[in-house]
Motif scaffolding. Structure first.
Motif, PDB file in Angstrom:
ATOM      1  N   ALA A  42       0.834  -1.212   0.000  1.00  0.00           N
ATOM      2  CA  ALA A  42       0.000   0.000   0.000  1.00  0.00           C
ATOM      3  C   ALA A  42       0.860   1.251   0.000  1.00  0.00           C
ATOM      4  O   ALA A  42       0.600   2.199  -0.755  1.00  0.00           O
ATOM      5  CB  ALA A  42      -0.930  -0.015   1.214  1.00  0.00           C
ATOM      6  N   LYS A  43       1.882   1.288   0.834  1.00  0.00           N
ATOM      7  CA  LYS A  43       2.745   2.471   0.946  1.00  0.00           C
ATOM      8  C   LYS A  43       3.494   2.725  -0.365  1.00  0.00           C
ATOM      9  O   LYS A  43       3.541   3.856  -0.872  1.00  0.00           O
ATOM     10  CB  LYS A  43       3.711   2.279   2.116  1.00  0.00           C
ATOM     11  CG  LYS A  43       4.908   3.214   2.192  1.00  0.00           C
ATOM     12  CD  LYS A  43       4.554   4.695   2.142  1.00  0.00           C
ATOM     13  CE  LYS A  43       5.775   5.563   2.352  1.00  0.00           C
ATOM     14  NZ  LYS A  43       6.358   6.043   1.117  1.00  0.00           N
ATOM     15  N   LEU A  44       4.097   1.692  -0.926  1.00  0.00           N
ATOM     16  CA  LEU A  44       4.850   1.864  -2.169  1.00  0.00           C
ATOM     17  C   LEU A  44       3.929   2.194  -3.346  1.00  0.00           C
ATOM     18  O   LEU A  44       4.282   2.994  -4.213  1.00  0.00           O
ATOM     19  CB  LEU A  44       5.681   0.617  -2.469  1.00  0.00           C
ATOM     20  CG  LEU A  44       6.846   0.365  -1.513  1.00  0.00           C
ATOM     21  CD1 LEU A  44       7.538  -0.954  -1.841  1.00  0.00           C
ATOM     22  CD2 LEU A  44       7.848   1.508  -1.556  1.00  0.00           C
ATOM     23  N   ALA A  45       2.741   1.594  -3.369  1.00  0.00           N
ATOM     24  CA  ALA A  45       1.787   1.899  -4.442  1.00  0.00           C
ATOM     25  C   ALA A  45       1.323   3.348  -4.349  1.00  0.00           C
ATOM     26  O   ALA A  45       1.229   4.046  -5.360  1.00  0.00           O
ATOM     27  CB  ALA A  45       0.592   0.949  -4.363  1.00  0.00           C
ATOM     28  N   CYS A  46       1.049   3.815  -3.131  1.00  0.00           N
ATOM     29  CA  CYS A  46       0.625   5.200  -2.935  1.00  0.00           C
ATOM     30  C   CYS A  46       1.712   6.169  -3.403  1.00  0.00           C
ATOM     31  O   CYS A  46       1.452   7.088  -4.173  1.00  0.00           O
ATOM     32  CB  CYS A  46       0.294   5.423  -1.462  1.00  0.00           C
ATOM     33  SG  CYS A  46      -0.294   7.084  -1.076  1.00  0.00           S
ATOM     34  N   SER A  47       2.934   5.949  -2.947  1.00  0.00           N
ATOM     35  CA  SER A  47       4.041   6.827  -3.339  1.00  0.00           C
ATOM     36  C   SER A  47       4.296   6.758  -4.840  1.00  0.00           C
ATOM     37  O   SER A  47       4.512   7.783  -5.487  1.00  0.00           O
ATOM     38  CB  SER A  47       5.313   6.440  -2.581  1.00  0.00           C
ATOM     39  OG  SER A  47       5.170   6.673  -1.210  1.00  0.00           O
ATOM     40  N   GLY A  48       4.271   5.549  -5.373  1.00  0.00           N
ATOM     41  CA  GLY A  48       4.517   5.382  -6.804  1.00  0.00           C
ATOM     42  C   GLY A  48       3.472   6.070  -7.653  1.00  0.00           C
ATOM     43  O   GLY A  48       3.792   6.677  -8.677  1.00  0.00           O
TER      44      GLY A  48
END
Length: 109
Positions: A42-48
Motif C-alpha cells: 500500500a505504501k509503495l503503491a501510494c508513493s509510486g
C-alpha cells in the motif's frame, strides 16, 4: 485420527514448507509476512502513483521485483481520497497521500 486427517495435515505441512524456498518466508512468520506485504504494498503503491506518477502496471512490476510474494497482491487506487489499497489474502491496508507529508499508512489506533 483418520487417514483423511493425516493426509490433510501432510498436505498442509508440505504447502507451508514450500513457502520457504518459493517466497523466502518461514511458515512460522507467515501471518507477519502477510501484514508486512500488505503495508509495504500500500505504501509503495501510494508513493509510486501519487508522488512519482507511475501506472498501476509499473507499480505491480516494481513490487514483484522485491519478492515474488507481491504477485499475490491486488492494488486499488481511489483518486478522490488519494489512497492506495493493497489486498493480500485476508489482509487489506490503505495508504493515503497527504500534501507536504507524502504517503502514510492508515492504521487503526
Amino acid at each position: 485420527m483418520g487417514k483423511w486427517a493425516i493426509t490433510l495435515l501432510a498436505i498442509v505441512a508440505a504447502l507451508l514448507l514450500s513457502l520457504k524456498p518459493l517466497f523466502n518466508i518461514s511458515p512460522l512468520a507467515l501471518a507477519d509476512a502477510i501484514d508486512v506485504a500488505s503495508g509495504l504494498g500500500a505504501k509503495l503503491a501510494c508513493s509510486g502513483h501519487y508522488i512519482t506518477g507511475l501506472s498501476k502496471r509499473q507499480i505491480e512490476h516494481d513490487l514483484v521485483s522485491y519478492s515474488p510474494a507481491f504477485d499475490l497482491i491486488e492494488l486499488d487506487f481511489d483518486p478522490a481520497d488519494k489512497t492506495a489499497r493493497a489486498d493480500i489474502l485476508y489482509r487489506s491496508l490503505i495508504a493515503r497521500y497527504r500534501p507536504g507529508i507524502g504517503c502514510t499508512l492508515d492504521l487503526e489506533g
